[in-house]
Write an enzyme that holds these catalytic residues in place. Structure first.
Site, short mmCIF file in Angstrom:
data_model
loop_
_atom_site.label_atom_id
_atom_site.label_comp_id
_atom_site.label_asym_id
_atom_site.label_seq_id
_atom_site.Cartn_x
_atom_site.Cartn_y
_atom_site.Cartn_z
N GLU A 187 0.84 -1.23 0.13
CA GLU A 187 -0.04 0.02 -0.08
C GLU A 187 0.93 1.08 -0.10
OE1 GLU A 187 -3.57 1.89 2.53
OE2 GLU A 187 -3.31 -0.35 2.67
N ASP A 188 1.95 1.29 0.92
CA ASP A 188 2.69 2.25 0.97
C ASP A 188 3.99 2.43 0.16
OD1 ASP A 188 0.79 3.10 2.93
OD2 ASP A 188 2.14 2.82 4.69
#
Length: 190
Positions: free
Chosen positions: A64-65
């Site tokens: 996600e990051d």
């Protein structure tokens, strides 16, 4: 219960996570992001998690990051299918820019209802550590902390209450009860 054996795979995941998140800090407290990942891995291990779950705990925010689908593929190649399945289960989105906050959170909560015990354990450890951090920062700074998040204080309360409900429905344990206590304390005081 026998303690899980942590092998070179865990060590490699720790190094990989440290490098991957090297420039990232937490929204609150300006703490190196690895501190969160270490805390989540510790909670997973304390709850009886195995090495794959502990590795996934270290990598739960990586897709996600830090790189989306390309990072997911690196994780699969380096740490295997089981780890990537847990990471996938803890990932709200791999799309940039991220979909709207409420859409992501609603989808995540619904996903957790049917997630594997491994995904629920890592997710619960993540949410417990996040709630603990929120409470500590709120006690120091007050309501100003809510301005640092995409969701409002009310939205965040809804999200955490929903998480507690889902975790209780899928098998309450010590971490679930602590999450419930921390969430109650955070939002009763606020």
């Amino acid at each position: 219960m026998n303690a899980p054996k942590l092998t070179e795979r865990f060590e490699a995941a720790l190094i990989y996570a440290t490098r991957l998140h090297a420039t990232q800090t937490r929204k609150l407290g300006n703490v190196p992001y690895i501190a969160h990942l270490l805390s989540v891995a510790a909670l997973v291990l304390e709850a009886g998690g195995n090495e794959d779950e502990a590795i996934a705990a270290l990598l739960h925010d990586a897709v996600e990051d830090q790189g989306g689908k390309a990072t997911r593929e690196e994780i699969r190649q380096q740490f295997g299918e089981q780890v990537v399945e847990i990471v996938d289960g803890c990932t709200e989105t791999d799309i940039t820019p991220k979909p709207p906050w409420l859409e992501r959170k609603t989808r995540y909560i619904e996903h957790l209802r049917y997630a594997s015990p491994s995904v629920r354990r890592v997710s619960l450890a993540d949410k417990l550590h996040n709630a603990r951090s929120l409470l500590a920062e709120w006690q120091q700074q007050g309501d100003v902390i809510w301005s640092q998040f995409n969701g409002s204080k009310e939205d965040t309360f809804w999200f955490y209450q929903s998480l507690v409900q889902v975790f209780r429905e899928t098998g309450s344990d010590r971490m679930t009860e602590e999450l419930s206590r921390v969430v109650s304390q955070l939002f009763q005081q606020g």
